[in-house]
Design a protein around this motif. Sequence first.
Motif, PDB file in Angstrom:
ATOM      1  N   ALA A 197       0.835  -1.211   0.000  1.00 51.67           N
ATOM      2  CA  ALA A 197       0.000   0.000   0.000  1.00 51.67           C
ATOM      3  C   ALA A 197       0.862   1.252   0.000  1.00 51.67           C
ATOM      4  O   ALA A 197       0.578   2.234  -0.701  1.00 51.67           O
ATOM      5  CB  ALA A 197      -0.928  -0.008   1.213  1.00 51.67           C
ATOM      6  N   VAL A 198       1.948   1.206   0.796  1.00 48.92           N
ATOM      7  CA  VAL A 198       2.854   2.357   0.825  1.00 48.92           C
ATOM      8  C   VAL A 198       3.546   2.515  -0.526  1.00 48.92           C
ATOM      9  O   VAL A 198       3.740   3.625  -1.025  1.00 48.92           O
ATOM     10  CB  VAL A 198       3.895   2.199   1.961  1.00 48.92           C
ATOM     11  N   THR A 199       3.898   1.379  -1.139  1.00 50.64           N
ATOM     12  CA  THR A 199       4.539   1.418  -2.470  1.00 50.64           C
ATOM     13  C   THR A 199       3.660   2.141  -3.482  1.00 50.64           C
ATOM     14  O   THR A 199       4.145   2.966  -4.265  1.00 50.64           O
ATOM     15  CB  THR A 199       4.810  -0.016  -2.958  1.00 50.64           C
ATOM     16  N   TYR A 200       2.374   1.821  -3.443  1.00 50.32           N
ATOM     17  CA  TYR A 200       1.444   2.506  -4.353  1.00 50.32           C
ATOM     18  C   TYR A 200       1.163   3.931  -3.887  1.00 50.32           C
ATOM     19  O   TYR A 200       0.993   4.843  -4.706  1.00 50.32           O
ATOM     20  CB  TYR A 200       0.139   1.705  -4.469  1.00 50.32           C
ATOM     21  N   GLY A 201       1.093   4.101  -2.564  1.00 52.42           N
ATOM     22  CA  GLY A 201       0.763   5.430  -2.026  1.00 52.42           C
ATOM     23  C   GLY A 201       1.824   6.469  -2.282  1.00 52.42           C
ATOM     24  O   GLY A 201       1.537   7.665  -2.300  1.00 52.42           O
ATOM     25  N   ILE A 202       3.079   6.021  -2.499  1.00 56.01           N
ATOM     26  CA  ILE A 202       4.164   6.980  -2.791  1.00 56.01           C
ATOM     27  C   ILE A 202       3.819   7.827  -4.011  1.00 56.01           C
ATOM     28  O   ILE A 202       4.122   9.016  -4.069  1.00 56.01           O
ATOM     29  CB  ILE A 202       5.487   6.217  -3.017  1.00 56.01           C
ATOM     30  N   ASN A 203       3.174   7.189  -4.985  1.00 55.48           N
ATOM     31  CA  ASN A 203       2.833   7.890  -6.227  1.00 55.48           C
ATOM     32  C   ASN A 203       1.446   8.508  -6.189  1.00 55.48           C
ATOM     33  O   ASN A 203       0.961   8.989  -7.215  1.00 55.48           O
ATOM     34  CB  ASN A 203       2.908   6.930  -7.420  1.00 55.48           C
ATOM     35  N   LEU A 204       0.794   8.493  -5.021  1.00 59.45           N
ATOM     36  CA  LEU A 204      -0.568   9.013  -4.947  1.00 59.45           C
ATOM     37  C   LEU A 204      -0.629  10.478  -5.341  1.00 59.45           C
ATOM     38  O   LEU A 204      -1.530  10.899  -6.070  1.00 59.45           O
ATOM     39  CB  LEU A 204      -1.135   8.814  -3.541  1.00 59.45           C
ATOM     40  N   ASN A 205       0.350  11.274  -4.869  1.00 53.80           N
ATOM     41  CA  ASN A 205       0.325  12.705  -5.211  1.00 53.80           C
ATOM     42  C   ASN A 205       0.470  12.910  -6.708  1.00 53.80           C
ATOM     43  O   ASN A 205      -0.192  13.746  -7.308  1.00 53.80           O
ATOM     44  CB  ASN A 205       1.418  13.453  -4.449  1.00 53.80           C
ATOM     45  N   VAL A 206       1.348  12.085  -7.324  1.00 56.82           N
ATOM     46  CA  VAL A 206       1.547  12.209  -8.769  1.00 56.82           C
ATOM     47  C   VAL A 206       0.290  11.780  -9.516  1.00 56.82           C
ATOM     48  O   VAL A 206      -0.153  12.448 -10.462  1.00 56.82           O
ATOM     49  CB  VAL A 206       2.755  11.350  -9.211  1.00 56.82           C
ATOM     50  N   LEU A 207      -0.320  10.669  -9.077  1.00 54.46           N
ATOM     51  CA  LEU A 207      -1.504  10.159  -9.769  1.00 54.46           C
ATOM     52  C   LEU A 207      -2.684  11.108  -9.609  1.00 54.46           C
ATOM     53  O   LEU A 207      -3.400  11.393 -10.569  1.00 54.46           O
ATOM     54  CB  LEU A 207      -1.868   8.777  -9.216  1.00 54.46           C
ATOM     55  N   GLN A 208      -2.880  11.583  -8.368  1.00 56.20           N
ATOM     56  CA  GLN A 208      -4.027  12.456  -8.136  1.00 56.20           C
ATOM     57  C   GLN A 208      -3.890  13.754  -8.922  1.00 56.20           C
ATOM     58  O   GLN A 208      -4.853  14.244  -9.515  1.00 56.20           O
ATOM     59  CB  GLN A 208      -4.156  12.755  -6.642  1.00 56.20           C
ATOM     60  N   ALA A 209      -2.674  14.281  -8.961  1.00 55.87           N
ATOM     61  CA  ALA A 209      -2.450  15.491  -9.754  1.00 55.87           C
ATOM     62  C   ALA A 209      -2.574  15.201 -11.241  1.00 55.87           C
ATOM     63  O   ALA A 209      -3.104  16.021 -12.008  1.00 55.87           O
ATOM     64  CB  ALA A 209      -1.069  16.068  -9.438  1.00 55.87           C
ATOM     65  N   SER A 210      -2.098  13.999 -11.646  1.00 52.99           N
ATOM     66  CA  SER A 210      -2.123  13.690 -13.076  1.00 52.99           C
ATOM     67  C   SER A 210      -3.548  13.524 -13.593  1.00 52.99           C
ATOM     68  O   SER A 210      -3.823  13.808 -14.758  1.00 52.99           O
ATOM     69  CB  SER A 210      -1.314  12.420 -13.364  1.00 52.99           C
ATOM     70  N   VAL A 211      -4.473  13.052 -12.719  1.00 54.81           N
ATOM     71  CA  VAL A 211      -5.868  12.939 -13.148  1.00 54.81           C
ATOM     72  C   VAL A 211      -6.399  14.307 -13.537  1.00 54.81           C
ATOM     73  O   VAL A 211      -6.918  14.509 -14.639  1.00 54.81           O
ATOM     74  CB  VAL A 211      -6.730  12.316 -12.034  1.00 54.81           C
ATOM     75  N   ILE A 212      -6.243  15.268 -12.622  1.00 57.82           N
ATOM     76  CA  ILE A 212      -6.742  16.623 -12.893  1.00 57.82           C
ATOM     77  C   ILE A 212      -5.932  17.268 -14.011  1.00 57.82           C
ATOM     78  O   ILE A 212      -6.473  17.920 -14.904  1.00 57.82           O
ATOM     79  CB  ILE A 212      -6.678  17.480 -11.615  1.00 57.82           C
ATOM     80  N   TRP A 213      -4.611  17.059 -13.963  1.00 61.12           N
ATOM     81  CA  TRP A 213      -3.736  17.624 -15.004  1.00 61.12           C
ATOM     82  C   TRP A 213      -4.163  17.137 -16.384  1.00 61.12           C
ATOM     83  O   TRP A 213      -4.295  17.913 -17.325  1.00 61.12           O
ATOM     84  CB  TRP A 213      -2.300  17.214 -14.701  1.00 61.12           C
ATOM     85  N   ASN A 214      -4.373  15.822 -16.496  1.00 56.53           N
ATOM     86  CA  ASN A 214      -4.736  15.248 -17.794  1.00 56.53           C
ATOM     87  C   ASN A 214      -6.108  15.709 -18.255  1.00 56.53           C
ATOM     88  O   ASN A 214      -6.321  15.964 -19.442  1.00 56.53           O
ATOM     89  CB  ASN A 214      -4.681  13.718 -17.734  1.00 56.53           C
ATOM     90  N   ILE A 215      -7.045  15.822 -17.321  1.00 59.75           N
ATOM     91  CA  ILE A 215      -8.384  16.307 -17.683  1.00 59.75           C
ATOM     92  C   ILE A 215      -8.298  17.743 -18.194  1.00 59.75           C
ATOM     93  O   ILE A 215      -8.864  18.084 -19.241  1.00 59.75           O
ATOM     94  CB  ILE A 215      -9.345  16.197 -16.487  1.00 59.75           C
ATOM     95  N   CYS A 216      -7.561  18.570 -17.445  1.00 61.48           N
ATOM     96  CA  CYS A 216      -7.442  19.981 -17.839  1.00 61.48           C
ATOM     97  C   CYS A 216      -6.650  20.125 -19.137  1.00 61.48           C
ATOM     98  O   CYS A 216      -7.010  20.910 -20.016  1.00 61.48           O
ATOM     99  CB  CYS A 216      -6.769  20.786 -16.723  1.00 61.48           C
ATOM    100  N   ASN A 217      -5.589  19.338 -19.249  1.00 62.91           N
ATOM    101  CA  ASN A 217      -4.761  19.400 -20.457  1.00 62.91           C
ATOM    102  C   ASN A 217      -5.561  18.952 -21.672  1.00 62.91           C
ATOM    103  O   ASN A 217      -5.481  19.550 -22.753  1.00 62.91           O
ATOM    104  CB  ASN A 217      -3.530  18.517 -20.263  1.00 62.91           C
TER     105      ASN A 217
END
Length: 1505
Positions: free
Chosen positions: A1198-1218
């Motif tokens: 869970a921690v292994t996946y959670g490390i990238n949570l900030n990147v993934l969560q930002a990338s969702v909004i980033w990709n939608i906006c982009n």
Amino acid sequence: MFDLRSPASLTQLLQFQPAWLQQNFPCLGEQISIVVQLGFLGTFILHSALKSIGRVRKHGTDFADQGVEKSSIPISFSTICILMMACSLALMGARISVILMLLNGSRNYCKRRIYAFSSEALQVLFWAASAIAVHKVVKNELIKFSWLLRSWWLWSFVMSMIHVAFDTHLLITNRSELRLRDYADFFCFLVSTCLFVVSIRGKTGIVLHEPNGITEPFLNGKSDKHIENKRESAYAKASLLQLVTFSWLNPLFAVGFRKPLDPNEIPDLDIKDSAACLSSSFDESLKCVKEKDGTTNPSIYRVICTFAWRKAGINACFAVINAGASYVGPYLINDFVSFLSEKETRSLKSGYFLALAFLGAKMVETTTQRQWIFGARQLGLRLRAALISHIYRKGLALSSRSRQSRTSGEMINYMSVDIQRITDFMWYLNIIFMLPVQISFAIFILHTNLDLGSMAALATTLLVMSLNVPLTRIQKRYQTEIMEAKDNRMKANSEVLRNMKILKLQAWDIQFLHKLEGLRKLEYNCLWKLIRVSSVTAFIFWGAPTLISVVTFGSCILMGIELTAGRVLSALATFRMLQDPIFNLPDLLNVIAQGKVSADRVASFLQEEEIQQDAIQYVPKCLTEFAVEVHNGKFSWEPESRIPTLDGVNLRVKRGMRVAICGTVGSGKSSLLASILGEMHKLSGSVKISGTKAYVPQTPWILTGNIRENILYGNEYDSAKYDRTVKACALMKDFELFSCGDQTEIGERGINMSGGQKQRIQIARAVYHDADIYLLDDPFSAVDAHTGTQLFKECLMGLLRDKTILFVTHQVEFLPAADLILVMQNGNIAQAGTFEQLMKENIGFEILVGAHSQALESIIAVENTSRSAYETPPDSESNTGSITNDELQQARHESDHNISLEITEKGGKLVQDEEREKGSIGKEVYWSYLTTIKGGILVPLILLAQLSFQSLQIASNYWIAWSCPTTSGTKPKMGINFILFIYTVLSVGGSLCILLRATLVGVAGLHTAQKLFMNMLHSVLRSPMAFFDSTPTGRILSRASTDQSVIDMEMAHKLGWCAFSIIQILGTIAVMSQVAWQVFVIFIPVTAVCIWYQRYYIPTARELGRLEGIQRTPILHHFAESLAGASTIRAFQQERRFTDLNLCLIDIHSTPWFHNVAAMEWLSFRLNLLSNFVFAFSLVLLVTLPEGIINPSIAGLAVTYGINLNVLQASVIWNICNAENKMISVERIIQYSKIPSEAPLLLEDSRPPNNWPEVGEICFNNLHIRYAEHLPSVLKNISCTFPGKKKIGVVGRTGSGKSTLIQAIFRIVEPREGSIIIDGVDICKIGLHDLRSRLSIIPQDPTMFEGTVRGNLDPLEQYSDSKAWEALEKCQLASLVRAQEKKLDATVVENGENWSVGQRQLFCLGRALLKKSSILILDEATASVDSATDGVIQKIISDEFRDRTVVTIAHRIHTVVNSDLVLVLSDGRIAEYDTPARLLERENSFFSKLVKEYSMRARSFNNIE
């Protein structure tokens, strides 16, 4: 000590290294710190000595730091200086406290206490000096901190960061407690971070207040209007905290959320980001590289490096720190799993410390990532502005030869596509710096956990990365092919759009549509090749973590290295992090390939030959009596040609002389003017000019804007001078007809102006310029006899009577008034003298005069015949269709009334502002894009492939984490080989899903792009001429170039990533919830806040994106317009003004673009902070939960996946906006796919007979024409009949509606009322192709296309070569074409610029002779040829079209005086219609007056004074 040949010894060596490092690093660090600090001390002493010497030399003058001067005006202070003072004192206090700890016996990692004491004492000294230096900055009122001070702050930050990282490593490794010294080091790190940020920016925050309230000087060249409208830059005045958090954008978001943004609501750019400043900086870089390399053509790469290195270096610092911080998480995972496994023996305090370390690293990663990405985009903006400005300036300075080798479409591509690709590289540049750091950290972490297994990982990583070499070469080749195909398509697009009117008139639009489709097909094939390679690349690099992990774990099993859950999870996290550089590498190399291709293309263009700067020698008026002097001049358009264009030119023109230049078509008249202007390459001789110049080209060049702006041409408005100019140029009556007078916008193609009106506006521009020397190239060809007379009398003989004038003319009647006449023949001045002298010489001049005299005699004969038979016929017998003067006056009143109505409606604005959608992009746009191909059947397959990949990836990681033991010495739950086999199967299955997904996305995206392009192409080419008249070409080209590139290369991937990132984050949350479902307590509200932020952000970002798209077009349009009129701009010496306007347009475009980029970082920063908060909460939860509730292995996963949570969560909004921003390109193309079409090309139920029209009778019934609903009627109540097989002349003063009548026959404009019937067929009831293909026209503006002579004569390839030669013989061009090396395949460049205007007109005649239609229309067909050639052409037309209907519009009365019937138009109405003889019988008839004016002018011009 070790036998390196033994694997066991190698293992011992690798294990020994960390221990050695742990023992020796503290002292090594102290030693390095002491050396660097002593270096700073020496630099400071040297700097102080230099300052002292400077003061002595300057006698007490203060020595400011490197260009930073003390202010002598009032100042105000920001909090930055106070903050820096406080930070310096705080750090000094912290170092003093550390010394006190050491004195009290506190333990230090370095055993040699002398090193520690020396280092700390030096730091106390330097921090005290730092505080004093900040105080001096305030005292001396400096705008920037000293470079030495900033360097010290930067170094202290680096050392502090290293100390904190090492302390953390030792604490975790030794599982020891935190000491007071550790707290002090962490405090110093936080304070140093603040100093680091300020050192990067360098500004002190001191604001200088000008007495008038302006806080920064304006750049030279900015207009007063621009200064008045200049808004403050929110970015420039932002505080440190606002810069870090991007909160300086908050006011903009507040406005954008309430309502759609207007351009004037966006803050201005910082002065450093303005185009003028950047262009100047690029000039300095160019000059610097030239001086350093000693070359005139420096490498563009070196120039860009010199221009961008400082900003790029700052970005690189942030990027490297970001790369380092991102690997802290994978490094700590093993320790975190160990903590969870040993909770009973470990305190919660150490667990919370681990969570704090995770969070601290994520915060540093977030902050630095946002800063380097924003900095890279800002650097891209700066480079783009600098390069666009230089490409524009180069375009204005190109020589004629260079201009012919580069088409407008190519140069527009340089400015739009190539510049974009070069600036994209600025973003990827930081990845070059990050790659070695990321790979080094990854190998270090793997070595720490897996020992020699890391070598297998390194070897596999290098193997995967080496695959980039062949793939990149292939991609580069395909990129080059794509750019070449795009250039060819854009060149053809530009040519078709520019000549759309002639294509429709000649019914060639279908043929050229097929040509464009063929060029697009070639581009499509190149794109398809690239997509196939990209799909393979995606498969390889998405599968790279799988391959690396399988090879690494397999190697560990073979070497007997134990795989625990903690080690495996740490390795997996590292592999996931390693995926980033591996995945970025192909993108990086692809962008490098694209960037290099584009940079080479731009460099090639920037090195093109320019106009000779020394071609003309300017002589002060006081030193010579001659205004123009040419001595032994030899000139050529092609310098390598053996035969010069002009040879042996000797000319001396005294100030105030009127010089007429005449000669047959192609004799070199226009070339002579070009040589005097400096436009031709001078092979030998000299050209001297004394005074300013004004130039009127043969082909009218009108700027987009209103009429007054075109006449003023950058000069100040003087009402008296302006009125005199307008009156002399016969424009007063036209202003009355225009809806807003001289404020009427005339648009790109002058929709409401005839050729004569455009020509007179050009002349007015030259007259108002008040130059000393006037060069006029056939200025009277496009105006009628009356207007030509008025222009000659009131302009040349009136306002310009004291000026030096050189004018080319085919009107022999103007020659007697000239002081000197030059007769051109085969590129030489064959004769020179006054009219009387040349007539006496009897060499060749009399041929031109004789042809004119014959034409004049024919008019006089008709006049005399009519006078002798004068008898006023009764009304009942007259079939003239004439109207009385009272009726004409009444019609005039009606016309005025209609115009006033139009003024109230739309103010006469012809070119409407570009359509801009407002609000969110409609769902129908997304739906249209997704369902364009096969109804969207590929979309669910793509989503299924991505979902399968995500599921298999999670399953493989879950499997290996669950099956491996949590601690050393514990047996796995099943055989390790079986575990690895299942893991491999699941991972390979996921990689195959990626291959399927990448292929489907590529196929769907390319097919959709092709369909959208074809829809737009068909829609644009089938749109009515009114659309092209009111739409600047730049708007269409922008969609066909930039927007189409987005859809071709980016759109499918951007939209796909929206779905892929959502699937990824759902997978991450699913894994995390398996361990601690309580994370949803915080995740749900945080997600709600993220959605709110996204909705708050989208309205502003969307409008900024739309404004950026709209503001891009004027740059391209202005560039294309300037290229077309470059010779005029140079002649008037207006390069500076046009360059400044280009800089202003760049700023107008950069402003929304810059704020759009910043807005994206504003959102990303906040989303990253929120996701960091969720991750920290989940870590604290895992630490707090009692032992036994959770499985340590799954918690680690869970921690292994959670490390990238900030990147993934930002990338969702980033990709939608982009994706939404990129979807604007789809919206713009769909917008041009729905243009109302003109009438159908073919109507199967209403096809005319094959021999139609047979007789050629044209009947007009109550015809009313207007160009657009918001414009006045141009033709009103036209009712008359043109009998078949007769010659009908149409005359009237400029603007009377003659050309509009012809357009109505071809249905270029549809009748508002009434009908046109040809041989009994209503032309409005048949297809346009059937109509236009059966008629022939020789248009007013001669048009030639790039290609060959053969292709221009017969674009549809319907006739044999013999027929082509026959047509060339008849139109007097055969000898000229035979002289060409390639004969019929001789080259024709863009716009036919390697042929004179008269020759182009003869080519148009050749087309008509080939076609031989029953109806021929001549629209000013001989305006650009001399009288002798005109006589020959008239004879050819008379012979070849003897039994055909010929409708002739002409300003030369002799061309219509022998017609069977003459139609006289006035103000869009029929003034008279009858035979020439009957019209001449009445002395008060319009036609009689026109003939009388013409004959009197021709006979008496030698009496003009």
